[in-house]
Design a protein around this motif. Structure first.
Motif, mmCIF file in Angstrom:
data_model
loop_
_atom_site.group_PDB
_atom_site.id
_atom_site.type_symbol
_atom_site.label_atom_id
_atom_site.label_comp_id
_atom_site.label_asym_id
_atom_site.label_seq_id
_atom_site.Cartn_x
_atom_site.Cartn_y
_atom_site.Cartn_z
ATOM 1 N N LYS A 82 15.857 7.140 6.779
ATOM 2 C CA LYS A 82 14.322 7.880 7.177
ATOM 3 C C LYS A 82 13.776 8.205 5.876
ATOM 4 O O LYS A 82 12.610 8.320 6.106
ATOM 5 N N GLY A 83 14.617 8.502 5.088
ATOM 6 C CA GLY A 83 13.973 8.948 3.671
ATOM 7 C C GLY A 83 13.022 7.648 2.971
ATOM 8 O O GLY A 83 12.239 8.012 2.051
ATOM 9 N N ILE A 84 13.215 6.533 3.594
ATOM 10 C CA ILE A 84 12.519 5.402 2.850
ATOM 11 C C ILE A 84 11.118 5.174 3.672
ATOM 12 O O ILE A 84 11.270 4.936 4.919
ATOM 13 N N THR A 85 10.029 5.347 3.086
ATOM 14 C CA THR A 85 8.881 4.999 3.770
ATOM 15 C C THR A 85 8.689 3.690 4.295
ATOM 16 O O THR A 85 9.043 2.721 3.670
ATOM 17 N N LEU A 86 7.952 3.556 5.772
ATOM 18 C CA LEU A 86 7.690 2.094 6.084
ATOM 19 C C LEU A 86 7.013 1.223 5.063
ATOM 20 O O LEU A 86 7.005 0.228 4.863
ATOM 21 N N GLU A 87 6.014 2.050 4.420
ATOM 22 C CA GLU A 87 5.206 1.389 3.332
ATOM 23 C C GLU A 87 6.073 0.736 2.075
ATOM 24 O O GLU A 87 5.925 -0.467 1.853
ATOM 25 N N PHE A 88 7.200 1.642 1.786
ATOM 26 C CA PHE A 88 7.886 0.885 0.955
ATOM 27 C C PHE A 88 8.763 -0.229 1.365
ATOM 28 O O PHE A 88 9.021 -1.327 0.738
ATOM 29 N N ILE A 89 9.340 0.086 2.551
ATOM 30 C CA ILE A 89 10.180 -1.215 3.271
ATOM 31 C C ILE A 89 9.431 -2.473 3.279
ATOM 32 O O ILE A 89 9.792 -3.557 3.140
ATOM 33 N N GLN A 90 8.096 -2.279 3.590
ATOM 34 C CA GLN A 90 7.238 -3.385 3.784
ATOM 35 C C GLN A 90 6.812 -4.007 2.350
ATOM 36 O O GLN A 90 7.011 -5.271 2.146
ATOM 37 N N LYS A 91 7.082 -3.249 1.348
ATOM 38 C CA LYS A 91 6.800 -3.826 0.013
ATOM 39 C C LYS A 91 7.869 -4.594 -0.330
ATOM 40 O O LYS A 91 7.875 -5.637 -0.788
ATOM 41 N N VAL A 92 9.292 -4.123 0.000
ATOM 42 C CA VAL A 92 10.446 -4.767 -0.439
ATOM 43 C C VAL A 92 10.400 -6.119 0.678
ATOM 44 O O VAL A 92 10.836 -7.316 0.097
ATOM 45 N N PHE A 93 9.944 -5.985 1.781
ATOM 46 C CA PHE A 93 9.932 -7.407 2.498
ATOM 47 C C PHE A 93 8.921 -8.190 2.005
ATOM 48 O O PHE A 93 9.009 -9.432 1.878
ATOM 49 N N HIS A 94 7.691 -7.706 1.594
ATOM 50 C CA HIS A 94 6.759 -8.536 1.036
ATOM 51 C C HIS A 94 7.443 -9.455 -0.091
ATOM 52 O O HIS A 94 7.247 -10.595 -0.491
ATOM 53 N N VAL A 95 8.140 -8.758 -1.149
ATOM 54 C CA VAL A 95 8.908 -9.469 -2.223
ATOM 55 C C VAL A 95 9.750 -10.420 -1.682
ATOM 56 O O VAL A 95 10.014 -11.638 -2.189
ATOM 57 N N MET A 96 10.529 -10.095 -0.500
ATOM 58 C CA MET A 96 11.544 -11.211 -0.140
ATOM 59 C C MET A 96 10.666 -12.445 0.659
ATOM 60 O O MET A 96 10.991 -13.633 0.236
ATOM 61 N N ASN A 97 9.706 -11.995 1.272
ATOM 62 C CA ASN A 97 8.871 -13.004 1.943
ATOM 63 C C ASN A 97 8.164 -14.140 0.855
ATOM 64 O O ASN A 97 8.079 -15.247 0.938
#
Ligand code: SF4
Length: 238
Positions: A82-97
């Motif tokens: 929960k300490g990782i923001t959705l915005e940052f998780i989305q950034k990580v996913f963007h890199v993987m995508n």
């Protein structure tokens, strides 16, 4: 980025670091021990030890790898904490995508938050999503995972500290089993492992036996039924 000695991956990428314990499998968390060690060695990335931290500067790293890699994301953290923001998780996913030439293996114990957020993330074929399940008490994580849009879904049953009979393996692509290692390692019963291997065989699911673990994990090895099980889902590098 670092080459990894973990048997089911090639390297690690840690865009976040730090975590908090959530269940019995966390008792002897390797990431916690390593974070404190790296802090002691003066590594800037670990100056806050095991506190949750996002590292925007790590987001460009996968763009720099020359050949296709199999990458364990966040060996030193839990991306769905929960300490990782959705915005940052989305950034990580963007890199993987954006890097379909690599396979990214993401593993969480926060399967409830994974399900809560999964529709806000883009699930390309190269993202393998897994949950850790160490005993029956946390089996519900598999149901959360099953409901997500992840294209490849896997279970890490490690450190296996109890039996896991009658697993629902519907819509699961890969199962990893491993025993705990270290001076205080909790024992793993051979019958628990054999039962899971048989469940995977019946369901025709890739099975990977990582290690027996124990005080001397190298000596105890990873032979089961007289062989090495290192099956994986098909790898579809573009
Ligand atoms: S979830 Fe993983 S990284 Fe976090 S404390 Fe537990 S074992 Fe460690």
């Amino acid at each position: 980025m670092a080459n990894s000695s973990i048997e089911w991956t090639e390297m690690t990428w840690n865009p976040t670091t730090g975590c908090t314990k959530i269940s019995a499998g966390c008792k002897y968390c390797y990431a916690e021990v390593m974070s404190r060690r790296l802090k002691g060695m003066g590594q800037e990335k670990y100056k806050d030890g095991f506190k949750i931290k996002m590292h925007p500067d790590a987001l460009n790293i996968p763009y720099t790898w020359k050949n296709s890699k199999i990458v364990f994301v966040n060996s030193m953290s839990d991306l769905f904490h929960k300490g990782i923001t959705l915005e940052f998780i989305q950034k990580v996913f963007h890199v993987m995508n954006d890097n379909p030439q690599h396979v990214f293996q993401v593993l969480t114990k926060r399967a409830d938050r994974l399900l809560e957020l999964h529709k806000k993330l883009k699930w390309t074929h190269n993202i393998w999503m897994g949950v850790s399940v160490e005993n029956e008490l946390v089996k519900s994580r598999i149901d959360f995972l099953r409901k997500t849009n992840a294209k490849v879904k896997f279970l890490s049953l490690e450190p296996l500290i109890g039996p896991l009979p009658k697993l629902n393996l519907d819509n699961i692509d890969w199962v990893i089993v491993g025993g705990e290692s270290g001076a205080k390692a909790r024992p793993m019963d051979v019958e628990w492992v054999l039962d899971i291997q048989e469940q995977c065989e019946r369901a025709d699911i890739a099975f990977f036996f990582k290690q027996w673990g124990g005080r001397n994990k190298k000596a105890n090895g990873r032979i089961l039924n007289g062989k090495v099980y290192d099956e994986m889902p098909p790898i579809d590098f573009l």
